[in-house]
Design a protein around this motif. Structure first.
Motif, PDB file in Angstrom:
ATOM      1  N   ASP A 246       0.870  -1.179   0.000  1.00 33.95           N
ATOM      2  CA  ASP A 246       0.000   0.000   0.000  1.00 33.95           C
ATOM      3  C   ASP A 246       0.906   1.228   0.000  1.00 33.95           C
ATOM      4  O   ASP A 246       1.479   1.603   1.030  1.00 33.95           O
ATOM      5  CB  ASP A 246      -0.902  -0.006   1.229  1.00 33.95           C
ATOM      6  N   ALA A 249      -0.078   4.134   2.337  1.00 31.80           N
ATOM      7  CA  ALA A 249       0.208   3.830   3.737  1.00 31.80           C
ATOM      8  C   ALA A 249       1.702   3.962   4.028  1.00 31.80           C
ATOM      9  O   ALA A 249       2.096   4.476   5.073  1.00 31.80           O
ATOM     10  CB  ALA A 249      -0.281   2.428   4.091  1.00 31.80           C
ATOM     11  N   THR A 299      -7.797   5.392   3.493  1.00 33.54           N
ATOM     12  CA  THR A 299      -7.473   3.979   3.296  1.00 33.54           C
ATOM     13  C   THR A 299      -6.628   3.440   4.449  1.00 33.54           C
ATOM     14  O   THR A 299      -6.790   2.290   4.864  1.00 33.54           O
ATOM     15  CB  THR A 299      -6.719   3.801   1.975  1.00 33.54           C
ATOM     16  N   VAL A 300      -5.752   4.270   4.985  1.00 39.24           N
ATOM     17  CA  VAL A 300      -4.932   3.853   6.118  1.00 39.24           C
ATOM     18  C   VAL A 300      -5.799   3.693   7.358  1.00 39.24           C
ATOM     19  O   VAL A 300      -5.636   2.744   8.141  1.00 39.24           O
ATOM     20  CB  VAL A 300      -3.799   4.868   6.363  1.00 39.24           C
ATOM     21  N   THR A 301      -6.757   4.611   7.548  1.00 44.26           N
ATOM     22  CA  THR A 301      -7.655   4.514   8.698  1.00 44.26           C
ATOM     23  C   THR A 301      -8.454   3.221   8.648  1.00 44.26           C
ATOM     24  O   THR A 301      -8.668   2.563   9.682  1.00 44.26           O
ATOM     25  CB  THR A 301      -8.595   5.723   8.738  1.00 44.26           C
ATOM     26  N   ASP A 302      -8.908   2.837   7.465  1.00 44.94           N
ATOM     27  CA  ASP A 302      -9.641   1.564   7.328  1.00 44.94           C
ATOM     28  C   ASP A 302      -8.781   0.397   7.784  1.00 44.94           C
ATOM     29  O   ASP A 302      -9.258  -0.501   8.492  1.00 44.94           O
ATOM     30  CB  ASP A 302     -10.077   1.364   5.878  1.00 44.94           C
ATOM     31  N   ARG A 303      -7.530   0.387   7.378  1.00 46.42           N
ATOM     32  CA  ARG A 303      -6.642  -0.712   7.755  1.00 46.42           C
ATOM     33  C   ARG A 303      -6.337  -0.693   9.250  1.00 46.42           C
ATOM     34  O   ARG A 303      -6.231  -1.736   9.890  1.00 46.42           O
ATOM     35  CB  ARG A 303      -5.342  -0.633   6.953  1.00 46.42           C
ATOM     36  N   ALA A 306      -9.342  -2.146  11.029  1.00 45.80           N
ATOM     37  CA  ALA A 306      -9.381  -3.604  10.867  1.00 45.80           C
ATOM     38  C   ALA A 306      -8.304  -4.270  11.718  1.00 45.80           C
ATOM     39  O   ALA A 306      -8.529  -5.322  12.325  1.00 45.80           O
ATOM     40  CB  ALA A 306      -9.207  -3.964   9.395  1.00 45.80           C
ATOM     41  N   GLY A 307      -7.128  -3.659  11.770  1.00 41.60           N
ATOM     42  CA  GLY A 307      -6.051  -4.230  12.561  1.00 41.60           C
ATOM     43  C   GLY A 307      -6.333  -4.227  14.048  1.00 41.60           C
ATOM     44  O   GLY A 307      -5.815  -5.065  14.800  1.00 41.60           O
TER      45      GLY A 307
END
Length: 419
Positions: A246, A249, A299-303, A306-307
């Motif tokens: 990514d 990221a 997109t980083v916030t989504d990951r 999830a993490g």
């Protein structure tokens, strides 16, 4: 309005007040705590609080060692009430003035009409007790009571409101008016600039410093100041990214690493840094929340969400808590635990004694370290760091509402005042 007198100040009667604590500053609360610790009859203290709320206290005269006012009883009968405080001795004043003049942050705070806790602590360490303690507020009332009555208790509550506005009132009670204190500070500062002050270290003569410089090697030049981190390289290009990488990221993490490196370097160059305790490393969840709070792209916030094994709504709540107080605030959000019974009992007593909304303190319900003020939509949570953290009930549940504080009364009052 206040009127300057030769030996004191007179403050006009304050309007009635309802639905709030009497003192919001820590030194105003300390004054009321001295009243509660001194009075033998707690009911008289509560009656005095009601008198003060109703506006029964007239103009307040403050002079060294004594505060005076006419306090009207429920039937309208006026009584002269006096409260005496021990004045500081000349030696005590010399130590206090020298302490304030010798530390720029103390002088700046006092000129800003602030009395930070560390100033009072430093004064106490030097043998000067600015704030009254148990038995220091001596009452005298025309009603004939030998202990604190409703009239002297009402006067003390009114004085707490004055102290909130101006800590110089406390110094006047201890024996020095504002102009006198400021003149002594100015004289002490001028003497300090002109040369060594009697009784204080004289320092090192300049000739000895220059002589020693000739015998020692020159120190290396300090590193240049770190004004801002450099821009990380752009990693996106014409070639497609490898599978599983990514790029956005990675660019964000590189920029975050640069910011953190700058902060670490700035801290390392700060005098006394080697004596600063090293904080424990962040957990995976704490670091994920920190990254999200630092402005991670979508997109980083989504990951990150999830993490952490949670949804975006949960991460947003954690970010809000982090911005109010870092790891300590996040711990209060995540963890429910049971503090020592004595801590909770003391806090409950302070809340019940200090808060009277329409004559009734708020009813507290809850368990463990979470207390809800019923009917207000506000909750207090007690953290392992000894602070109380405010929460407010929103559509999606309890949301962090502000930074933590040591005094549950002030935290609750401040949160309710924002509604």
């Amino acid at each position: 309005m206040t009127h300057d007198l030769d030996t004191g100040r007179t403050f006009g009667a304050l309007p009635p007040v309802r639905g709030r604590v009497f003192a919001t500053s820590w030194w105003g609360r300390a004054w009321l705590q001295a009243l509660e610790d001194t009075a033998l009859d707690g009911e008289q203290v509560r009656a005095g609080r009601r008198h003060a709320r109703a506006g029964a206290v007239g103009a307040v005269s403050v002079r060294p060692g004594r505060v005076t006012a006419l306090v009207h009883d429920r039937d309208g009968t006026p009584y002269r009430a006096d409260v005496m405080v021990q004045q500081l001795a000349q030696d005590d004043w010399d130590r206090f003035v020298g302490l304030v003049a010798g530390r720029a942050e103390h002088l700046a705070a006092l000129l800003d009409r602030d009395l930070p806790p560390h100033m009072a602590e430093d004064a106490a360490a030097a043998g000067v007790d600015l704030l009254p303690g148990i038995g220091d507020l001596e009452p005298e009332c025309a009603c004939g009571a030998w202990d604190h009555c409703a009239h002297t208790a009402a006067l003390c509550h009114q004085v707490a409101r004055l102290l909130d506005q101006d800590p110089f009132v406390l110094l006047l009670l201890r024996g020095r008016g504002e102009r006198e204190v400021l003149d002594e500070l100015e004289a002490r500062s001028a003497a300090r600039s002109a040369g060594p002050v009697a009784g204080e270290p004289a320092g090192v003569p300049a000739r000895e410093v220059f002589a020693g410089h000739r015998r020692t090697a020159a120190l290396p030049a300090p590193p240049p100041p770190v004004e801002a981190p450099g821009r990380p390289p752009a990693l996106s290009g014409d070639l497609p990214a490898p599978p599983g990488l990514d790029v956005a990221a990675l660019e964000f993490l590189a920029a975050d690493a640069a910011r953190r490196a700058r902060l670490l370097l700035a801290e390392a160059l700060t005098p006394g840094h080697d004596r600063t305790p090293v904080p424990p490393p962040l957990t995976v969840r704490e670091d994920a929340v920190r990254l999200a709070a630092d402005g991670a792209p979508g997109t980083v916030t989504d990951r990150l969400a999830a993490g952490c094994g949670g949804e975006l709504a949960g991460l947003a709540r954690a970010v809000r808590a982090w911005r109010f107080g870092g790891p300590a605030a996040l711990s209060v959000l995540d963890e429910e635990w049971t503090p020592e019974p004595g801590v909770l009992a003391q806090a409950r007593d302070r809340l019940a004694a200090a808060w009277e909304g329409d004559g009734q303190p708020p009813r507290l319900a809850g368990a463990a370290n979470r207390w809800t003020a019923v009917g207000t939509g506000v909750q207090l949570r007690y953290g392992h760091d000894g602070r109380w953290w405010p929460y407010r009930c929103e559509d999606d549940g309890w949301e962090p509402a502000g930074p933590g504080g040591r005094d549950p009364v002030a935290v609750l009052a401040g949160t309710l005042a924002e509604d």
